[in-house]
Every structure is written in C-alpha cells, then in structure tokens.
Design an enzyme around this catalytic site. Sequence first.
Site, mmCIF file in Angstrom:
data_model
loop_
_atom_site.group_PDB
_atom_site.id
_atom_site.type_symbol
_atom_site.label_atom_id
_atom_site.label_comp_id
_atom_site.label_asym_id
_atom_site.label_seq_id
_atom_site.Cartn_x
_atom_site.Cartn_y
_atom_site.Cartn_z
ATOM 1 C CB CYS A 49 -0.901 0.021 1.231
ATOM 2 S SG CYS A 49 -1.995 -1.383 1.388
ATOM 3 C CB THR A 50 3.975 2.115 1.801
ATOM 4 O OG1 THR A 50 3.401 1.848 3.095
ATOM 5 C CG2 THR A 50 4.917 3.300 1.912
#
Length: 217
Positions: free
Chosen positions: A46-47
């Site tokens: 996600c980052t």
Amino acid sequence: MAPLRLGSIAPDFEAETTAGDIKFHEYIGDSWAILFSHPADFTPVCTTELGEVAKLAPKFEQRNVKVLGLSTNDLSDHAKWVDDINDVNDVTVRFPIIADKDRKVATLYDMLDSVEHDPTNVVNGIPFTVRSVFVIDPAKKIRLILTYPASCGRNFDEILRAVDSLQLSDKQPIATPANWQPGEDVIVHVSVPTDKAKELFPQVKESRPYLRFATLP
C-alpha cells in the site's frame, strides 16, 4: 443490497478523510473519480501504491479525475502513515484517504476479504479490504471495477489507460483494442456502418466486416 455492477450508481456516503469530512457525490461533483482501497495502514504494498498515485496526480488532474483512497485505520494512523508514504516515495500526498475504521464504506462497496480467499488478510476474525478500484463517471455511474488480492500491487498506468479509453469512447463511437495506448488507432464501434465511419474518421481500415480500425481526427 443488490451487487454493484458496471452501470450501477455508485453508493453515496459520508466519511472522515485526511482532507476533512466529505460527502462522496458532492466530492465527485462534475468530475470523474477513482475510489481505491487498501488493506491497512503501514503495509508495504500500500505504501508504494499511494506513493505512485501521488506521483501520477498531475495526470489524473489532466483527465478531470479525483482520486480517493480508503484504508481501515483511523485518522491518527493515516496522518503518521502519510508521513511515511511521502518520505519513502519522495512525494507529497494531497488526495484524501478515507478513515474507514468501522468498515462501513468497505462493506457498502463489497471490498472486504475472506478467510477462504486469504486468511492472512483476516485478523481475529476481522477482515481487511482487498485492493478494489472503482472508476466512476460524472453521472456517478460505475464504469470500471478491478479487484486485486492484498499480495498484488496495482498497475496505475493501466488504470490511467482505462480512463483514457472510457473518456474517449464517451465522445466518439469507438472501442479500443488490446494494449491500446492514447494516439494509436481505435476500433470503429459495431453500430457504425463503414460508409459512415469513413465520414467520421480520416482513415478506416477494414480487417474484417466486424473489425474496422480507424485513425482518430
């Protein structure tokens, strides 16, 4: 509630986000929108994804597209996570991220994972979201739905390409072939006779009676 399909009106909702409280349909306004979910804050894939969307922000703006992320943590976690995203990816995240701690929006859009699919994405019986993508047009209709597993990061260049195709086919009677990129030839829509197509497009090549390629004006 009926399942969401292409052409369904995107459900409206109110939510807390990193940019303040929003009402989804008001947020969209006369723009296109992309709503995309993430399993949780401080997760590696996600980052990288949120960093990529931040890098692509000018391209989304050029297409009149508003992006809206979602994760199942609270605003306090979001604020700390955004600092990480900015640092790791050398970006500044400016688009809102929904704080969907109670999973109301995730449930509304059927984004939640299951033990049967991925037991690592369900903790203490509480499911996290999969990597859902909803492309929504200014009429608030869902035009594209993508669902990726938590283990697979999304290709946002492909999402941009799909938006280009959708917006172009809204303006002209065309479809786009496999692996099409903006500027390349398109396919004449099956509803348009070849004679009419030759009036609409500068060049039409008939590969088969049902498959005609055209150069855009």
